[in-house]
Design a protein around this motif. Sequence first.
Motif, mmCIF file in Angstrom:
data_model
loop_
_atom_site.group_PDB
_atom_site.id
_atom_site.type_symbol
_atom_site.label_atom_id
_atom_site.label_comp_id
_atom_site.label_asym_id
_atom_site.label_seq_id
_atom_site.Cartn_x
_atom_site.Cartn_y
_atom_site.Cartn_z
ATOM 1 N N SER A 48 0.847 -1.183 0.000
ATOM 2 C CA SER A 48 0.000 0.000 0.000
ATOM 3 C C SER A 48 0.889 1.241 0.000
ATOM 4 C CB SER A 48 -0.910 0.030 1.228
ATOM 5 O OG SER A 48 -1.693 1.206 1.238
ATOM 6 N N VAL A 49 0.653 2.116 -0.957
ATOM 7 C CA VAL A 49 1.383 3.373 -1.061
ATOM 8 C C VAL A 49 0.361 4.492 -0.932
ATOM 9 C CG1 VAL A 49 2.848 4.829 -2.511
ATOM 10 C CG2 VAL A 49 3.121 2.336 -2.567
ATOM 11 N N GLU A 50 0.598 5.392 -0.007
ATOM 12 C CA GLU A 50 -0.289 6.520 0.240
ATOM 13 C C GLU A 50 0.474 7.792 -0.121
ATOM 14 O OE1 GLU A 50 -2.493 8.449 4.170
ATOM 15 O OE2 GLU A 50 -1.621 6.448 4.277
ATOM 16 N N VAL A 51 -0.140 8.634 -0.963
ATOM 17 C CA VAL A 51 0.514 9.871 -1.379
ATOM 18 C C VAL A 51 -0.399 11.043 -1.050
ATOM 19 C CG1 VAL A 51 1.533 11.166 -3.294
ATOM 20 C CG2 VAL A 51 1.690 8.659 -3.271
ATOM 21 N N LEU A 52 0.157 12.018 -0.364
ATOM 22 C CA LEU A 52 -0.538 13.271 -0.089
ATOM 23 C C LEU A 52 0.188 14.349 -0.873
ATOM 24 C CD1 LEU A 52 -0.429 11.509 2.771
ATOM 25 C CD2 LEU A 52 -1.821 13.423 3.515
ATOM 26 N N ARG A 53 -0.570 15.106 -1.672
ATOM 27 C CA ARG A 53 0.021 16.143 -2.529
ATOM 28 C C ARG A 53 -0.529 17.523 -2.187
ATOM 29 N NH1 ARG A 53 -0.741 11.959 -6.210
ATOM 30 N NH2 ARG A 53 1.223 11.255 -7.113
ATOM 31 N N LYS A 54 0.375 18.473 -2.139
ATOM 32 C CA LYS A 54 -0.033 19.860 -1.926
ATOM 33 C C LYS A 54 -0.984 20.301 -3.040
ATOM 34 C CE LYS A 54 2.277 23.949 -0.370
ATOM 35 N NZ LYS A 54 3.586 24.607 -0.268
ATOM 36 N N SER A 55 -0.682 19.868 -4.292
ATOM 37 C CA SER A 55 -1.506 20.254 -5.441
ATOM 38 C C SER A 55 -2.919 19.678 -5.365
ATOM 39 C CB SER A 55 -0.844 19.802 -6.753
ATOM 40 O OG SER A 55 -0.789 18.382 -6.822
ATOM 41 N N ASN A 56 -3.138 18.712 -4.477
ATOM 42 C CA ASN A 56 -4.443 18.091 -4.295
ATOM 43 C C ASN A 56 -4.977 18.390 -2.888
ATOM 44 O OD1 ASN A 56 -6.659 16.530 -5.035
ATOM 45 N ND2 ASN A 56 -5.693 14.604 -4.466
ATOM 46 N N ASN A 57 -4.581 19.536 -2.357
ATOM 47 C CA ASN A 57 -4.999 19.976 -1.014
ATOM 48 C C ASN A 57 -4.722 18.933 0.058
ATOM 49 O OD1 ASN A 57 -6.010 22.560 -1.799
ATOM 50 N ND2 ASN A 57 -7.738 21.490 -2.724
ATOM 51 N N ARG A 68 -5.032 15.848 0.050
ATOM 52 C CA ARG A 68 -5.941 14.691 0.117
ATOM 53 C C ARG A 68 -5.159 13.422 -0.188
ATOM 54 N NH1 ARG A 68 -10.648 16.921 -3.456
ATOM 55 N NH2 ARG A 68 -9.088 18.473 -3.726
ATOM 56 N N THR A 69 -5.498 12.363 0.488
ATOM 57 C CA THR A 69 -4.794 11.097 0.347
ATOM 58 C C THR A 69 -5.212 10.362 -0.918
ATOM 59 O OG1 THR A 69 -4.690 10.907 2.743
ATOM 60 C CG2 THR A 69 -4.325 8.906 1.493
ATOM 61 N N GLU A 70 -4.209 9.848 -1.630
ATOM 62 C CA GLU A 70 -4.436 8.965 -2.771
ATOM 63 C C GLU A 70 -3.735 7.657 -2.446
ATOM 64 O OE1 GLU A 70 -3.257 10.894 -6.486
ATOM 65 O OE2 GLU A 70 -3.542 12.807 -5.471
ATOM 66 N N TYR A 71 -4.426 6.528 -2.674
ATOM 67 C CA TYR A 71 -3.873 5.216 -2.373
ATOM 68 C C TYR A 71 -3.539 4.476 -3.658
ATOM 69 C CZ TYR A 71 -5.494 5.868 2.403
ATOM 70 O OH TYR A 71 -5.679 6.352 3.673
ATOM 71 N N TYR A 72 -2.439 3.730 -3.618
ATOM 72 C CA TYR A 72 -1.996 2.943 -4.771
ATOM 73 C C TYR A 72 -1.664 1.534 -4.285
ATOM 74 C CZ TYR A 72 -1.527 7.550 -6.808
ATOM 75 O OH TYR A 72 -1.786 8.814 -7.258
ATOM 76 N N SER A 73 -1.973 0.555 -5.137
ATOM 77 C CA SER A 73 -1.689 -0.833 -4.813
ATOM 78 C C SER A 73 -1.130 -1.523 -6.050
ATOM 79 C CB SER A 73 -2.959 -1.521 -4.321
ATOM 80 O OG SER A 73 -2.623 -2.765 -3.727
ATOM 81 N N LEU A 74 -0.998 -2.828 -5.975
ATOM 82 C CA LEU A 74 -0.439 -3.591 -7.095
ATOM 83 C C LEU A 74 -1.213 -3.312 -8.378
ATOM 84 C CD1 LEU A 74 0.296 -6.862 -5.169
ATOM 85 C CD2 LEU A 74 1.980 -5.302 -6.148
ATOM 86 N N ASP A 75 -0.527 -3.310 -9.484
ATOM 87 C CA ASP A 75 -1.037 -2.982 -10.821
ATOM 88 C C ASP A 75 -1.223 -1.482 -11.036
ATOM 89 O OD1 ASP A 75 -1.018 -5.582 -11.883
ATOM 90 O OD2 ASP A 75 -3.021 -6.010 -11.122
#
Length: 130
Positions: A75-84, A86-93
């Motif tokens: 599980s990879v969680e990315v928080l971006r300043k450009s997206n205020n 907000r958390t985006e989650y990434y998984s396999l594929d």
Amino acid sequence: MADMKVRLGKDYVYPDVLVDCSKMSGDDYFSTSPIIIVEVLSRATRKTDTTTKLVRYLNLPSLQEYVLIEQDIVSVEVLRKSNNWRTEYYSLDDSVTFESIGLTLTVEEIYDRVDNPDINEFKQPSFPEG
């Protein structure tokens, strides 16, 4: 960079990985303007990385992305300043684009040398039925 401190006010913390594109002299042993910070979560660090450090990092004017990578599951969680933030989650594929450094990696590439049940199962060859 790894093993580089980040100065947060009067305190210093050691993220697992950071990128700082500002000019640093050879005498600098800490960063004050990272653009991306990556923390690898473990049972021992999860609470601090997702609470105290999160709040302090998001207040760094230079920071563009904060990345949290689970150690025991994929599980990879990315928080971006450009997206205020907000958390985006990434998984396999999935592929993850780290906008601040212009780098796209698949989640499989991120976990390439990690030994956990999720990635081990994903890497197993699948055999057609029959």
